[in-house]
Design an enzyme around this catalytic site. Structure first.
Site, PDB file in Angstrom:
ATOM      1  N   HIS A 262       3.247  -7.578   1.698  1.00 23.58           N
ATOM      2  CA  HIS A 262       2.576  -8.471   2.637  1.00 23.58           C
ATOM      3  C   HIS A 262       1.464  -9.263   1.971  1.00 23.58           C
ATOM      4  O   HIS A 262       0.950  -8.874   0.923  1.00 23.58           O
ATOM      5  CB  HIS A 262       1.992  -7.684   3.811  1.00 23.58           C
TER       6      HIS A 262
ATOM      7  N   HIS B  77       0.831  -1.202   0.000  1.00 25.77           N
ATOM      8  CA  HIS B  77       0.000   0.000   0.000  1.00 25.77           C
ATOM      9  C   HIS B  77       0.869   1.257   0.000  1.00 25.77           C
ATOM     10  O   HIS B  77       1.967   1.250   0.566  1.00 25.77           O
ATOM     11  CB  HIS B  77      -0.900   0.041   1.231  1.00 25.77           C
TER      12      HIS B  77
ATOM     13  N   GLU C 234      -1.401  -0.454   8.221  1.00 23.31           N
ATOM     14  CA  GLU C 234      -2.364  -1.333   8.877  1.00 23.31           C
ATOM     15  C   GLU C 234      -1.668  -2.203   9.920  1.00 23.31           C
ATOM     16  O   GLU C 234      -0.436  -2.229   9.989  1.00 23.31           O
ATOM     17  CB  GLU C 234      -3.070  -2.217   7.837  1.00 23.31           C
TER      18      GLU C 234
ATOM     19  N   ARG D 150      -1.465  -4.643  -6.230  1.00 22.20           N
ATOM     20  CA  ARG D 150      -1.276  -6.092  -6.294  1.00 22.20           C
ATOM     21  C   ARG D 150       0.010  -6.364  -7.059  1.00 22.20           C
ATOM     22  O   ARG D 150       0.144  -6.009  -8.229  1.00 22.20           O
ATOM     23  CB  ARG D 150      -2.488  -6.693  -7.001  1.00 22.20           C
TER      24      ARG D 150
HETATM   25 ZN    ZN Z   1      -2.930  -4.899   3.079  1.00 21.84          ZN
END
Ligand code: ZN
Length: 313
Positions: free
Chosen positions: A172, A97, A115, A192
């Protein structure tokens, strides 16, 4: 207003999702491939509805816009956090991200995505992909272009109760057989990097990759080998575990047996009941319930046997 604000989750279908959000939390799911429960969200892609108080039927984004005083009058234009419960029946794509600046400049969005994950449940042999083995950006780029995923990716074994902090720019992936509580910045931007060449049975195609943007935002080096070591204390028979205390969010888990008071010193608290049941400020709450404690409510009085996870700014 000094009442707990309860929310109705929004469910999201994903090719890697399953039915554990039903079997574990008892939610009624829209599909056999339900990957995500957006438990506390004001994001436009899944805006939770309020189910009690005079604001019943309004969305969280509406409440945030029109009653900022309930959220400590913070200055963010958009509600800054998002709580999800994620059921990975299959592997999620290898992803990354952007940070706030990249999200604003390139995507025109309010937030990047940092996150963190609390592992609610997983199988004994479950892995997690976190970080990578590249030493320079050039080397990372080359390994991606050559498809040397085994060399690049870093897998570690996980167990129930582990906690991982995933700053923006971290490669991740949640792997199959994992049930996760996720606290994140309120963002839906995912790049992605690799999707195992898998074909989406609905479209008959592979899902889109975002290779260039991924390479842009991946941080180097990024060697991560273990779970966060939380701070723990026992107060009156109850266990308090501090997992995250970052510039984006703070996350504390309370394993309560008997009576306990959680003081609210934050602009607002985002609460998810991971297990058990209890009376909180004289109302009944169960596993899977999600609610917000507004600024004006300075404490919640809990009586019962529950595990509750609380995230704040
Ligand atoms: Zn994620």
């Amino acid at each position: 207003m000094d009442r707990i604000i309860k929310l109705k989750p929004v469910f999201q279908e994903r090719i890697w999702g399953g039915t554990n959000l039903n079997s574990y939390f008892g939610y009624e799911l829209p599909s056999e491939n339900t990957g995500e429960c957006w438990a506390i969200s004001a994001h436009k892609n899944g805006d939770c509805e309020i189910v009690n108080t005079e604001y019943k039927g309004k969305t969280l984004s509406w409440l945030y816009k029109n009653h900022r005083e309930l959220f400590g009058n913070i200055s963010n234009d958009e509600f800054p956090l998002l709580v999800k419960l994620i059921d990975a029946k299959d592997n999620l794509s290898i992803q990354v991200h952007p940070d706030d600046n990249y999200a604003k400049d390139i995507e025109g969005e309010a937030f990047g995505k940092t996150e963190a994950w609390y592992i609610v449940d997983c199988n004994e042999d479950t892995l997690l992909e976190i970080g990578h083995n590249g030493e320079t950006k050039e080397q990372v780029k080359k390994m991606i272009e050559d498809g040397k995923w085994d060399e690049l990716l870093n897998y570690i074994p996980i167990k129930k109760g582990d906690f991982f902090f995933i700053p923006s720019g971290t490669v991740h992936a949640i792997c199959k057989n994992t049930l996760i509580y996720e606290i994140q910045q309120s963002s839906d931007i995912t790049y992605r990097l690799y999707d195992y060449n898998r074909v989406d049975s609905k479209t008959g195609k592979e899902r889109e990759l975002h290779t260039k943007k991924s390479i842009d935002v991946i941080k180097v080096p990024q060697k991560i080998d273990e779970t966060i070591k939380p701070k723990m204390e026992v107060i009156n028979n109850s266990k308090v575990t501090i997992y995250a205390d970052t510039e984006y969010f703070k996350t504390i888990k309370y394993d309560i047996d008997g009576s306990f008071e959680i003081m609210n010193k934050a602009p607002f608290m985002l609460c998810t009941i991971l297990d058990g049941e209890a009376t909180i400020n004289e109302e009944k709450f169960l596993k899977g319930d999600n609610f917000i404690v507004p600024t004006q409510l300075k404490e919640i009085k809990i009586f019962g046997k529950i595990t509750i996870i609380v995230s704040t700014l």
